[in-house]
Design an enzyme around this catalytic site. Structure first.
Site, mmCIF file in Angstrom:
data_model
loop_
_atom_site.group_PDB
_atom_site.id
_atom_site.type_symbol
_atom_site.label_atom_id
_atom_site.label_comp_id
_atom_site.label_asym_id
_atom_site.label_seq_id
_atom_site.Cartn_x
_atom_site.Cartn_y
_atom_site.Cartn_z
ATOM 1 C CG ASP A 267 -1.785 1.240 1.343
ATOM 2 O OD1 ASP A 267 -2.325 1.662 0.305
ATOM 3 O OD2 ASP A 267 -1.934 1.802 2.445
ATOM 4 C CB SER A 268 0.181 4.766 -0.627
ATOM 5 O OG SER A 268 -0.957 4.873 0.202
ATOM 6 C CD GLU B 85 -0.837 7.243 6.261
ATOM 7 O OE1 GLU B 85 0.191 7.222 6.933
ATOM 8 O OE2 GLU B 85 -1.128 6.360 5.430
ATOM 9 C CB CYS C 179 -9.627 4.535 0.549
ATOM 10 S SG CYS C 179 -8.045 5.016 1.279
ATOM 11 C CB THR C 180 -6.752 -0.228 2.218
ATOM 12 O OG1 THR C 180 -5.647 0.585 1.772
ATOM 13 C CG2 THR C 180 -7.155 -1.182 1.114
ATOM 14 C CG HIS C 181 -5.511 5.041 4.628
ATOM 15 N ND1 HIS C 181 -4.902 4.536 3.513
ATOM 16 C CD2 HIS C 181 -4.534 5.636 5.370
ATOM 17 C CE1 HIS C 181 -3.602 4.815 3.559
ATOM 18 N NE2 HIS C 181 -3.357 5.484 4.674
ATOM 19 C CE1 TYR D 246 2.663 5.583 -3.216
ATOM 20 C CE2 TYR D 246 1.578 3.694 -4.223
ATOM 21 C CZ TYR D 246 2.693 4.257 -3.639
ATOM 22 O OH TYR D 246 3.824 3.511 -3.486
ATOM 23 N N GLY D 247 -3.113 8.838 -3.701
ATOM 24 C CA GLY D 247 -4.410 9.237 -4.243
ATOM 25 C C GLY D 247 -4.423 10.593 -4.915
ATOM 26 C CB CYS E 206 -2.997 0.832 -2.446
ATOM 27 S SG CYS E 206 -3.079 2.584 -2.857
ATOM 28 C CG ASN E 207 -9.519 0.835 -3.019
ATOM 29 O OD1 ASN E 207 -10.476 0.294 -3.542
ATOM 30 N ND2 ASN E 207 -9.159 0.577 -1.765
#
Ligand code: DGL
Length: 262
Positions: free
Chosen positions: A6-7, A148, A180-182, A38-39, A69-70
């Site tokens: 992932d980012s 984050e 989004c994986t967050h 990255y988004g 990461c989408n």
């Protein structure tokens, strides 16, 4: 070994789901914290980073790659599949499959980063499978930095969520894809805005773990190539105290993050 990237820390929600469902297999995680998010980056840059991350994991012995990461999956999964010989899983397709069966009203909401929403990948995949469904997407660029930073319960985060989610709520969305994986870290807060009883949240981390489980059941040779030869490892391209705290929150224990260059 299963390689997951992932980012940043969001993909750890995927690593955690895979670890919970398939604890017998070894995982190596790579979070590109030095270059997150990255988004908000261009397609070309996200592809370049995704290639570097995949090669890092392959050098460490990955036999399967999960793009956790989408943003990366939405623009780079086709290229990675062409370029590399190992099975490549991503978080979008399993989430789409679940969303299409979960909706009753036919109105599906998708939230994600700018790159993911701009790619139109969810609309495309959902309407390919079920042409009658309506997809309402919303880019939520402020959510990744808030996660984050660990601002999961901050008043400001709740206000921003309200701003992002109200338009989707007004569309009578009954199924919301966390694209989004967050975002699984904000599940409770998101459900609170939508109303727990009326909304099905689709968490791609769980869905991709289930897809991988099924694939491994059907592919004994691949299963055998994955024997464990050590502990799970978690690499990051930058080490911050916020990342350490979020990793501990996701896994419910302290995680040793090792700083490396991709
Ligand atoms: N976790 C990433 C995703 O699923 C988003 C983070 C980023 O924008 O870097 O899209």
């Amino acid at each position: 070994m299963i390689g997951i990237f992932d980012s940043g820390v969001g993909g750890m929600t995927v690593a955690h789901a895979v670890e919970a469902l398939l604890p017998q297999y070894q995982i190596t995680y790579y979070g590109d914290l030095a270059r997150t998010p990255y988004g908000s980056k261009s397609r070309e840059t996200i592809i370049e980073y995704s290639i570097a991350n995949t090669e890092f994991l392959l050098r460490h012995g990955a036999k399967i790659i999960i793009i956790a990461c989408n943003s990366a999956a939405s623009v780079a999964s086709g290229i990675l599949r062409q370029k590399y010989d190992v099975p490549i899983f991503e978080v979008i397709t399993p989430a789409v499959n679940r969303a299409v069966t979960a909706t009753v009203t036919g109105n599906i909401g998708v939230i994600g980063t700018r790159a993911t929403i701009r790619s139109g990948i969810y609309e495309k995949k959902i309407t390919e499978q079920a042409p009658g469904l309506h997809v309402f997407s919303k880019a939520c660029p402020l959510l990744v930095p808030l996660v984050e930073e660990g601002w999961l319960n901050a008043r400001e985060t709740k206000m921003i969520l309200r701003k992002y989610l109200t338009p989707l709520k007004l569309k009578q969305v009954d199924t919301l894809v966390l694209g989004c994986t967050h975002y699984p870290l904000l599940k409770e807060q998101i459900l609170h805005r939508f109303g727990k009883k009326r909304t099905t949240l689709i968490d791609s981390s769980v869905e991709v773990a289930l897809t991988l489980q099924q694939h491994l059941e059907e592919n004994p040779a691949l299963r055998e190539s994955l024997q464990r030869n050590g502990e799970n490892r978690y690499f990051v391209s930058d080490l911050t105290s916020a990342a350490v705290a979020i990793a501990a929150k996701i896994f419910g224990r302290q995680i040793d993050l090792a700083k490396v260059q991709s």
